[in-house]
Design a protein around this motif. Sequence first.
Motif, PDB file in Angstrom:
ATOM      1  N   ASP A 105     -40.113  -4.823 -17.811  1.00 25.09           N
ATOM      2  CA  ASP A 105     -39.612  -6.037 -18.385  1.00 25.09           C
ATOM      3  C   ASP A 105     -38.080  -5.667 -18.419  1.00 25.09           C
ATOM      4  N   LYS A 108     -35.901  -5.578 -21.848  1.00 23.10           N
ATOM      5  CA  LYS A 108     -35.813  -4.484 -22.754  1.00 23.10           C
ATOM      6  C   LYS A 108     -35.020  -3.138 -22.203  1.00 23.10           C
ATOM      7  N   LYS A 154     -30.085 -10.232 -24.102  1.00 25.26           N
ATOM      8  CA  LYS A 154     -31.258 -10.562 -22.920  1.00 25.26           C
ATOM      9  C   LYS A 154     -30.419 -10.833 -21.808  1.00 25.26           C
TER      10      LYS A 154
END
Length: 312
Positions: A105, A108, A154
Amino acid sequence: MDSMELFFISLGTAVVVYFAGKLLLFSRMLFPKICFPVSKSFFTSMGEWAVVTGASEGIGRAYAFALAEQGMNIVLMSRTKVKMEQVAKEISIATGKKVKVIVTDFIKENVFSDIENQLKELNIGVLVNNVGMLPNMIPCKFLESADLDQTIIKVINCNIKTMAKMCKIILPGMKNRGKGAIVNISSGIASIPFPMYTLYAASKVFVERFSQSLQAEYKSKGIIIQVVAPFGVSTRMTAYQETNMVTLTPEDFVKSSLQFIRAGDKTYGSICYIVLGWLLQTIPLKLLYAEPMLCSIQDYVKKKVAQKKCSF
């Protein structure tokens, strides 16, 4: 003929030559197969493996398939294990090539040491940095974004940090072998400062400047580093809009973009996007930035997304 007349004639000649050169360079982009031919062995000559981020669907999936069809083994990288395993199976059946799946991911922190360990034994000839996120499906002003603090983190992690880190992991091997190709996916809207998509567009500007600077640093080492800036491609990010002349399927876009791999440090990936990029840069920014125009862009996207949801 006096000196002033000679000066203006020389100046006029220089201007004509300059714009003729620009027109010649532009016209070459309209004929990639002729001007930038790519041999059947081009990609496999770079190395055995291609690494594609964001490979479970859309543009990433299409790159993975296209490079496997060119004879390369594929490393798929995404956070959706089930989807990637299905893509891996389809590629293996269709092409007979090896496929490795790395579940990660990119939003992260601290995921790259594990990635580096899983890639270190591979002879990687091509890297496609495709993974990216659009903060909001519906365009909005910066302060109107939901969970803005987390959204900033993000977007930086996914759109910016991941690309730089993947280059840091893979570029040394390419440098040592004196060959390789890195394709970094940007966006056509990064061609100009683009309100309502402020954070996303700005992150893609980083992709472009980073890629172009990196190419200047490593071109002499035999490495191609190219940024590709598509406009509308029918993917989940664009709510699977219907395809037409300016909204391509991922497969058609990727097939076209790979024809431009030798066309320089930046391309739009297709002839129709080249024209769109030129048109976008001719629009007066005052017109684009007018409040009625911004509202109309927002309303248009809302309508398109709503229509697509109703069709499911």
